[in-house]
Design a protein around this motif. Structure first.
Motif, mmCIF file in Angstrom:
data_model
loop_
_atom_site.group_PDB
_atom_site.id
_atom_site.type_symbol
_atom_site.label_atom_id
_atom_site.label_comp_id
_atom_site.label_asym_id
_atom_site.label_seq_id
_atom_site.Cartn_x
_atom_site.Cartn_y
_atom_site.Cartn_z
ATOM 1 N N ASP A 170 44.786 44.496 35.622
ATOM 2 C CA ASP A 170 43.838 43.409 35.825
ATOM 3 C C ASP A 170 44.061 42.801 37.200
ATOM 4 O O ASP A 170 45.003 42.033 37.413
ATOM 5 C CB ASP A 170 44.026 42.361 34.726
ATOM 6 C CG ASP A 170 42.978 41.262 34.819
ATOM 7 O OD1 ASP A 170 41.941 41.518 35.465
ATOM 8 O OD2 ASP A 170 43.202 40.178 34.265
ATOM 9 N N SER A 172 42.061 41.100 40.852
ATOM 10 C CA SER A 172 40.878 40.342 41.227
ATOM 11 C C SER A 172 39.856 41.221 41.939
ATOM 12 O O SER A 172 40.177 42.290 42.469
ATOM 13 C CB SER A 172 41.281 39.196 42.156
ATOM 14 O OG SER A 172 41.724 39.712 43.400
ATOM 15 N N TYR A 174 38.422 40.568 44.707
ATOM 16 C CA TYR A 174 38.761 40.609 46.137
ATOM 17 C C TYR A 174 39.751 41.737 46.427
ATOM 18 O O TYR A 174 39.587 42.493 47.379
ATOM 19 C CB TYR A 174 39.358 39.268 46.572
ATOM 20 C CG TYR A 174 39.950 39.292 47.971
ATOM 21 C CD1 TYR A 174 39.127 39.252 49.096
ATOM 22 C CD2 TYR A 174 41.337 39.391 48.152
ATOM 23 C CE1 TYR A 174 39.669 39.297 50.373
ATOM 24 C CE2 TYR A 174 41.877 39.435 49.421
ATOM 25 C CZ TYR A 174 41.038 39.388 50.535
ATOM 26 O OH TYR A 174 41.579 39.446 51.800
#
Length: 303
Positions: A170, A172, A174
């Protein structure tokens, strides 16, 4: 003073690179997106379990990817690393540069807004790709075909490591986007050197091998198809532009041999064979060359 012939070869070399580089960039960016955003679970969900349906699905999937034969190699390698079976990934690789709307439209325009060559090109490409997929399903059932197993695929900010066989972590959006760009750059430099070598060889062949010599050989029905296939391999044209070259041979060669040129070149040319040799094991590439050559030649004789 530089030799005129050498300057001509240099011009051809640069033109091949300029023609191919945008599509290679698109290809490595798509490969980066696949690596960072597409999981093995997603692939498993969309890929039909039935082998016949998987081959057909992958072959038709090429219609929505406007990639040339150079840019599609890294995409195919990434799909195989993600779990797409080789018998499905290769038909996608073969049809992508031919049946996408951009290429089919350029073929339509190049031959005076006539449908026949465009239909023959797309139809023969589909038939060859599907048959190659079926052959690979029998011959390469569980074989590992990637030349280098992919270990660490991206490392952003020193703490993101994704392996081809690991579970998705997991992270982000970005960091995924950053990882996509990092991977695309690495992929570009990985395949770029083979593109340069292939373009240099193709430029040399175009400059020093006389087209008139090839034309003299291609007088028979079989020999004309072989000559045009050989010419497609040597010229290493981008599939978006090759139809305009092929149309200039209408008064010299048969329709079958012209279609062979339009199908064989995007599937096999100097630069993409070198790129395939860098991505896949030699055994797979040799079989692909044999299967594609035989099937395109036979198919062209029926047109």
């Amino acid at each position: 003073m530089l030799d005129k012939t050498f300057l001509q070869m240099n011009t051809v070399f640069i033109s091949i690179l300029i023609e191919a580089l945008p599509f290679v960039l698109i290809g490595v960016l798509i490969a980066g997106v696949i690596q960072m955003f597409v999981t093995e679970e997603m692939v498993a969900r969309i890929m039909p379990k039935n082998k016949v349906l998987a081959v057909l699905f992958a072959a038709f999937l090429g219609a929505v990817f406007p990639a040339c034969e150079c840019g599609i190699v890294p995409i195919t390698r990434r799909l195989i690393a993600k779990g797409v079976p080789v018998f499905a990934a290769i038909p996608f690789m073969l049809t992508g540069p031919i049946i996408n709307p951009v290429v089919l439209f350029s073929t339509f325009v190049a031959f005076g807004n006539q449908w026949d060559i465009m239909i023959y090109r797309g139809g023969l490409a589909m038939v060859v790709s599907v048959l190659v997929g079926f052959l690979l399903a029998v011959q390469f059932k569980n074989a590992k075909v990637l030349k280098n197993e992919i270990g660490v695929l991206a490392n952003t900010q020193g703490n993101i490591e994704l392996a081809a066989t690991s579970e998705t972590v997991d992270i982000s959006f970005y960091n995924k986007l950053k990882g996509t760009l990092v991977h695309a750059v690495e992929e570009f430099f990985s395949v770029g050197k083979y593109l340069i070598i292939g373009a240099l060889i193709a430029a040399g062949m175009q400059t020093y091998v006389k087209t008139s010599t090839l034309l003299q050989i291609g007088q028979g029905e079989v020999s004309s198809s072989l000559v045009m296939m050989g010419l497609a391999f040597v010229l290493s044209l981008c599939s978006e532009a090759d139809a305009f070259i092929a149309s200039s041979f209408q008064s010299t060669f048969t329709i079958g041999s012209i279609v062979a040129f339009l199908v064989y070149g995007p599937m096999l040319d100097i630069k993409n064979v070198l790129m395939m040799l860098a991505a896949f094991k030699k055994r797979l590439v040799i079989h692909l060359i044999g299967y594609i050559t035989l099937l395109v030649l036979i198919g062209s004789l029926f047109l």
